[in-house]
Design an enzyme around this catalytic site. Structure first.
Site, PDB file in Angstrom:
ATOM      1  N   HIS A  22       0.840  -1.194   0.000  1.00  0.00           N
ATOM      2  CA  HIS A  22       0.000   0.000   0.000  1.00  0.00           C
ATOM      3  C   HIS A  22       0.880   1.250   0.000  1.00  0.00           C
ATOM      4  CE1 HIS A  22      -3.352  -2.423   1.954  1.00  0.00           C
ATOM      5  NE2 HIS A  22      -2.298  -3.084   2.396  1.00  0.00           N
ATOM      6  N   TYR A  23       0.283   2.394  -0.317  1.00  0.00           N
ATOM      7  CA  TYR A  23       0.850   3.676   0.093  1.00  0.00           C
ATOM      8  C   TYR A  23      -0.125   4.317   1.067  1.00  0.00           C
ATOM      9  CZ  TYR A  23      -2.011   5.808  -3.694  1.00  0.00           C
ATOM     10  OH  TYR A  23      -3.021   6.194  -4.535  1.00  0.00           O
ATOM     11  N   THR A  24       0.384   5.259   1.893  1.00  0.00           N
ATOM     12  CA  THR A  24      -0.417   5.791   2.990  1.00  0.00           C
ATOM     13  C   THR A  24      -1.242   7.019   2.627  1.00  0.00           C
ATOM     14  OG1 THR A  24       1.405   7.189   3.745  1.00  0.00           O
ATOM     15  CG2 THR A  24       1.269   4.955   4.678  1.00  0.00           C
ATOM     16  N   GLU A  67       2.717  -0.822   4.502  1.00  0.00           N
ATOM     17  CA  GLU A  67       2.390   0.530   4.053  1.00  0.00           C
ATOM     18  C   GLU A  67       3.676   1.307   3.811  1.00  0.00           C
ATOM     19  OE1 GLU A  67      -0.522   2.144   3.603  1.00  0.00           O
ATOM     20  OE2 GLU A  67      -2.068   0.933   4.602  1.00  0.00           O
ATOM     21  N   HIS A  88      -2.607  -3.580  -3.293  1.00  0.00           N
ATOM     22  CA  HIS A  88      -3.958  -3.327  -2.798  1.00  0.00           C
ATOM     23  C   HIS A  88      -4.929  -3.202  -3.972  1.00  0.00           C
ATOM     24  CE1 HIS A  88      -6.492  -0.954   0.387  1.00  0.00           C
ATOM     25  NE2 HIS A  88      -6.981  -2.160   0.134  1.00  0.00           N
ATOM     26  N   ASP A 124      -3.740   1.961  -4.961  1.00  0.00           N
ATOM     27  CA  ASP A 124      -2.386   1.902  -4.408  1.00  0.00           C
ATOM     28  C   ASP A 124      -1.767   0.517  -4.599  1.00  0.00           C
ATOM     29  OD1 ASP A 124      -4.448   1.215  -2.472  1.00  0.00           O
ATOM     30  OD2 ASP A 124      -2.893   1.073  -0.949  1.00  0.00           O
TER      31      ASP A 124
END
Length: 260
Positions: free
Chosen positions: A41-43, A104, A151, A161
């Site tokens: 993921h990215y946040t 993440e 994700h 993401d």
């Protein structure tokens, strides 16, 4: 008084000897890790905001990797479930929080600008750190090639993401994710350029790759979202969600390689 003392002694003795005793001297050979996949993921936030979101709300992740410096924060023990994917499906398995490790990456994702969507690049040192962590996880849990996913792979109707700038090819070069042979892709692309497969073919091949996608032969929004998720990973220069010869070639070659 004597009766009271005797009762107290018996209670104390029961507390000392009445506990459950477990014999660990035998170990079954028929077992493996409960972890089946790692989801990236990215946040969409900076480091402090990411830490707040992942530790003080119902959303969580096993690991968070900062961007500068690329510190690895362990937020949830791998033996416990983190709440990082939500409604999800991959290779027929659903609700993947129970069977995945979530990682993440501190990254803002994208911004909407007058010129269009701007995606934030990932820091090279952050990806270097991620690769070290992934190799450790893969080794410890004996994960098969193809177990590291996005994700957007498991929830293509609502998530994008880690986005088109995430360097999947770099992970492939490190032996962490499958990648289609480019010579085979070129040959298949030339064939598909003269006769593009049907939408039904794309849906079937995407399902074989692992995606949840409609199987009705129509190019609806749900199908385009899944095609775009695949393109973001394997053809990030153009992820318009439209079926084309290159996408067909990459999809087919990947599936043939996976089939052995």
């Amino acid at each position: 008084m004597k009766s009271l003392c005797l009762a107290l002694v018996l209670v104390l003795l029961a507390g000392c000897t009445g506990g459950l005793r477990i014999d660990d001297s035998h170990t079954a050979t028929g077992q493996n890790s409960r972890v089946q996949y790692v989801v990236l993921h990215y946040t969409s936030a900076d480091l402090q905001r990411s830490l707040d979101l992942l530790t003080q709300t119902e959303v969580s992740s096993h690991y968070l990797i900062g961007d500068a410096p690329p510190t690895v924060y362990r937020l949830v023990d791998e033996n416990r479930r983190a709440w990082h994917v939500g409604v999800s499906e991959w290779q027929g398995r659903t609700w993947l929080n129970a069977s995945t490790i979530g990682i993440e990456l501190v990254n803002q994702g994208y911004y909407q600008t007058p010129a269009g969507r701007y995606w934030q690049p990932f820091a090279p040192q952050q990806i270097d750190t991620l690769i070290v962590l992934l190799k450790d996880i893969v080794k410890r849990h004996q994960l098969a090639l193809g177990s590291i996913i996005a994700h957007s792979d498991v929830a293509p109707q609502r998530k994008v993401d880690p986005g088109p700038l995430f360097p999947w090819k770099r992970l492939a070069d490190e032996g962490l994710v499958p990648w289609p042979n480019e010579d085979a892709v070129a040959r298949q692309q030339a064939l598909f350029s003269t006769s593009l497969p049907s939408v039904q073919w794309f849906q079937e091949q995407l399902a074989q790759n692992g995606y949840t996608v409609p199987q009705h032969g129509e190019l609806d929004e749900a199908t385009r979202n899944v095609i775009a998720a695949f393109q973001m990973k394997y053809r990030p220069a153009n992820y318009d969600g439209q079926p084309d010869a290159e996408t067909a070639a990459r999809l087919l070659v990947l599936n043939l390689q996976a089939a052995g």
